[in-house]
Design an enzyme around this catalytic site. Structure first.
Site, PDB file in Angstrom:
ATOM      1  CE  LYS A  12       0.747 -50.061  10.241  1.00  0.00           C
ATOM      2  NZ  LYS A  12       2.052 -49.816  10.893  1.00  0.00           N
ATOM      3  CG  HIS A 250      -4.110 -35.580  -1.112  1.00  0.00           C
ATOM      4  ND1 HIS A 250      -4.275 -34.856  -2.279  1.00  0.00           N
ATOM      5  CD2 HIS A 250      -3.558 -34.714  -0.227  1.00  0.00           C
ATOM      6  CE1 HIS A 250      -3.834 -33.625  -2.097  1.00  0.00           C
ATOM      7  NE2 HIS A 250      -3.406 -33.508  -0.852  1.00  0.00           N
TER       8      HIS A 250
HETATM    9  O1  LIG Z   1      -6.466 -29.954  -7.523  1.00  0.00           O
HETATM   10  C1  LIG Z   1      -5.301 -29.825  -7.122  1.00  0.00           C
HETATM   11  N1  LIG Z   1      -4.773 -28.573  -6.991  1.00  0.00           N
HETATM   12  C2  LIG Z   1      -3.497 -28.359  -6.557  1.00  0.00           C
HETATM   13  O2  LIG Z   1      -3.037 -27.181  -6.445  1.00  0.00           O
HETATM   14  C3  LIG Z   1      -2.740 -29.492  -6.240  1.00  0.00           C
HETATM   15  N2  LIG Z   1      -1.475 -29.649  -5.769  1.00  0.00           N
HETATM   16  C4  LIG Z   1      -1.251 -30.974  -5.640  1.00  0.00           C
HETATM   17  O3  LIG Z   1      -0.175 -31.496  -5.220  1.00  0.00           O
HETATM   18  N3  LIG Z   1      -2.361 -31.674  -6.010  1.00  0.00           N
HETATM   19  C5  LIG Z   1      -3.298 -30.771  -6.379  1.00  0.00           C
HETATM   20  N4  LIG Z   1      -4.571 -30.914  -6.814  1.00  0.00           N
END
Ligand SMILES: O=c1[nH]c(=O)c2[nH]c(=O)[nH]c2[nH]1
Length: 301
Positions: A12, A250
């Site tokens: 991977k 994320h």
């Molecule tokens: O700070 C965030 N704003 C969002 O509008 C959002 N939407 C999401 O899925 N995570 C987040 N985090």
């Protein structure tokens, strides 16, 4: 057979591992991109499709994350030695393991207060400007892109709308990371006005942007964006308008339960840094009474 198999390897590639350790209010980051390539007795899988000697690439990925949790990441080299030894000594058919690691360095953002959990990724952002003159008026819009920042705590996201497609779990202590793209418009518009000190202004805008990011206890990236923008407008008299495009980078806690490892406390947590898809949060912040002139789509600037 008119053909024979030559050199081959598999594994991977580009496992993005972020480990945060907490020493009270002082946090430490290790941020790696780990690629595994294994080789050995792999004739059968290529010639006949027998997977009997194949440790799945998915397992090599899990091993990287589990080792980050279980053994920690002292240095990229130590981590690489540990992984390579594991694959070669635990799997008979594997004779060679090549572990490539890129490490991303982060510097602390100095902010007010005790908290030390805000970081900016090393390596310069790109500074930008656009100057327009019609013989009478000037418009100067400056900006930056690829300024990557992270708060390893003081970020939550909850209380949002839930419909039948919502699966997101509410977060009460998450990583907030983004790569800032911003453009700001100066209120210097004609030669009769004194010109700003452009370099000093750039440094000031960037510093206030970073401080506001670090000092905001965030309930959403939207809220953080507004705080960053209003701090710049309040502190930099030469700027009337600022627009941001902030990808929400994320970081997901890795589920290590299947390997008997708990990864549910924020201390020593191992995250998978996902590169796409990402939330994209964009907004303009204006000095009250000023007109919005920066285009909505920053790529058009
Ligand atoms: O700070 C965030 N704003 C969002 O509008 C959002 N939407 C999401 O899925 N995570 C987040 N985090």
């Amino acid at each position: 057979m008119p053909t024979i198999l030559g050199q081959n390897q598999y594994g991977k590639a580009e496992n993005r591992v972020v480990k945060i350790t907490r020493d009270g209010a002082t946090h430490h980051i290790k941020d790696l991109n780990v690629s595994v390539a294994l080789s050995g007795d792999m004739d059968d899988v290529h010639y006949n499709g027998s997977n009997a000697n194949v440790l799945p690439t998915d397992t090599t990925k899990n091993t990287v994350y589990a080792f980050a949790k279980e053994h920690g990441i002292e240095s990229a080299e130590q981590f690489g030695v540990h992984l390579a030894r594991h694959f070669v000594t635990s799997q008979e058919p594997i004779h060679r393991a090549r572990i490539r690691i890129e490490e991303y360095a982060w510097e602390r953002i100095e902010a007010s207060g005790e908290a030390r959990h805000s970081f900016v990724r090393k390596g310069q952002e790109t500074r930008l400007t656009q100057v327009t003159y019609d013989g009478a008026h000037w418009e100067v819009v400056s900006g930056l892109k690829d300024l990557t920042v992270m708060n390893s705590t003081d970020s939550e996201f909850w209380g949002y709308v839930k419909d039948r497609y919502t699966t997101l779990k509410e977060a009460y202590d998450r990583i907030l990371a983004t790569s800032v793209s911003a453009r700001w418009r100066f209120n210097w518009t004609d030669d009769a006005q004194e010109m700003p000190d452009w370099d000093a202004s750039y440094a000031r805008v960037k510093q206030h942007m970073l401080r506001a990011f670090a000092e905001t206890y965030s309930l959403s990236l939207q809220q953080t964006l507004y705080q960053m923008g209003s701090r710049v407008i309040e502190e930099c008299a030469e700027v009337d308008e600022i627009r941001f495009s902030l990808p929400n980078s994320h970081h997901f806690l890795v589920d290590l339960e299947p390997f008997g490892l708990k990864n549910d406390t924020p201390d020593g947590a191992v995250y998978f840094a996902s590169d796409r898809p990402y939330g994209l949060i964009e907004a303009t912040v204006l000095r009250d009474g000023c007109e919005a002139r920066i285009p909505v789509d920053l790529t058009n600037l």
